[in-house]
Design an enzyme around this catalytic site. Structure first.
Site, mmCIF file in Angstrom:
data_model
loop_
_atom_site.group_PDB
_atom_site.id
_atom_site.type_symbol
_atom_site.label_atom_id
_atom_site.label_comp_id
_atom_site.label_asym_id
_atom_site.label_seq_id
_atom_site.Cartn_x
_atom_site.Cartn_y
_atom_site.Cartn_z
ATOM 1 C CE LYS A 1 -4.454 -1.802 1.656
ATOM 2 N NZ LYS A 1 -5.206 -1.709 2.646
ATOM 3 C CE LYS B 1 -5.956 -8.156 -2.125
ATOM 4 N NZ LYS B 1 -5.708 -7.715 -0.823
ATOM 5 C CE LYS C 1 -13.277 -3.136 0.361
ATOM 6 N NZ LYS C 1 -13.053 -2.833 1.812
#
Ligand code: TYM
Length: 350
Positions: free
Chosen positions: A118, A211, A214
């Site tokens: 992230k 993956k 969102k």
């Protein structure tokens, strides 16, 4: 201390709830209600750990918090029998996270792969909250002395960290814990991850090695819980596949990430194993299988989307569910915090 079995899990209100969240987590939340006391939390404090450009600002955060709550309820979570609330309403999460900040080691956090992903290349510019994210997560779970935590596979490392924190707290304060009448010195349980079912890691529809997420810019990479039937059909028909027909045995999926992903999604939605899916569709063309997948996907998700829509149209009702859940969560949390403060040596009003 003998711990009563209790389930806790959380979902971030960061928009675009997708099939991965549903199959990897929410479906299992629903099942566990039959056997356990469950606490399901909309983790709004985790949601603000990335830049405001990512989480969207106050109006968006409130909207997303209600939407995740609506998804829980529309999927079958019963907020009366169990507890559904948003994290920021119970101060104990932040309080216990501070104590855990002083138990967890920097070396442990430096190993967290989700932070690395992230934060990306510009780590100096990541928020302290993003770095500390897994410590807050440990506090979420242990504030309720939860013993079982249903999550998708991507949360496994964070759960291991929660166990390490619980264990170090029990060790560091062992004498004090025993001094406060807990003879075995176990103040916190070591929470167990529950990573179950055929879809613990749902992958992107555009790339079977990534993956479903969102934050992926392409909306075609995921099926959102709010997608309508046409959009679901279109996304599945466009999903990447390979030229081979489906295999008849699971082993044949090993080197075919896209096929494996779609078979796993079908299995999870239909509530059967991958082998059973292959028994029916093995040897056949992808197009037939995709048609069947569209049907099962729409049959499962459309009623949920409709119910979510109905619920978010009445924000007052949703907010009341969260307030009621927070009041009940706080009763448990306050008891843990009082005992934790005594064990640490913090003076408090009696
Ligand atoms: P979040 O909001 O990112 O994801 C919510 C749940 O969905 C699962 N999940 C997936 N499962 C399968 N395939 C996927 N592609 C996929 N993407 C997401 C996640 O594993 C998760 O179970 N850190 C947590 C929120 C949290 C939490 C907690 C969870 C905060 N405190 C305490 C458990 C206990 C998270 O990132 O959720």
């Amino acid at each position: 201390m003998a711990f009563v079995e209790r389930v806790f899990s959380g979902v971030q209100p960061t928009g675009n709830l997708h099939l991965g969240n549903y199959l990897g987590a929410i479906v299992n939340f629903v099942k566990l209600q039959e056997t356990h006391n469950c606490i399901y939390c909309v983790v709004d404090m985790h949601a603000i750990t990335q830049g405001v450009d990512v989480w969207g600002g106050p109006a968006e955060l409130a909207r997303n918090t209600r939407e995740v709550t609506a998804a829980f309820i529309a999927s079958g979570i019963d907020p009366k029998k169990h507890i559904v609330f948003n994290q920021s309403q119970v101060a104990g999460h932040a309080e216990l996270a501070w104590i855990f900040n002083c138990v967890a080691r920097i070396g442990w956090l430096n190993r967290m792969t989700q932070f690395k992903e992230k934060a990306g290349k510009d780590r100096e510019n990541a928020s302290v909250g993003l770095y500390d994210y897994p410590v807050l997560m440990a506090a979420d779970i242990l504030l309720y002395r939860a013993t079982h935590v249903p999550v998708g596979e991507d949360q496994k490392q964070h759960l291991e960290l929660s166990r390490d924190i619980a264990q170090k707290f029990n060790n560091d304060f062992g004498d004090s814990i025993r001094g406060h009448g807990i003879a075995d010195g176990l103040f916190f349980p070591l929470p167990e991850p529950l990573i179950t079912g055929p879809a613990t890691r749902v992958m992107s529809l555009r790339d079977g090695t990534k993956k479903m997420s969102k934050s992926e810019p392409s909306d075609n990479s995921r099926i959102n819980l709010t997608d309508d039937a046409d959009t679901i059909a279109q996304k599945i028909r466009k999903a990447k596949t390979d030229p081979e027909p489906l295999p008849s045995e699971e082993k044949g999926l090993e080197t075919r990430p896209e096929a494996d992903n779609l078979v796993g999604i079908y299995a999870a939605l239909a509530g059967i194993g991958k082998q059973e899916v292959l028994k029916e569709f093995g040897g056949g063309q992808f197009s037939n299988f995709k048609n069947a997948l569209v049907d099962v996907c729409i049959a499962k998700l459309s009623p949920i989307a409709a119910e979510m829509k109905r619920l978010v149209a009445d924000p007052g009702h949703v907010d009341q569910i969260l307030v009621d859940g927070a009041n009940r969560a706080r009763t448990i949390a306050d008891e843990t915090m009082r005992a934790a403060k005594d064990v640490v040596g913090f003076i408090r009003q009696r």
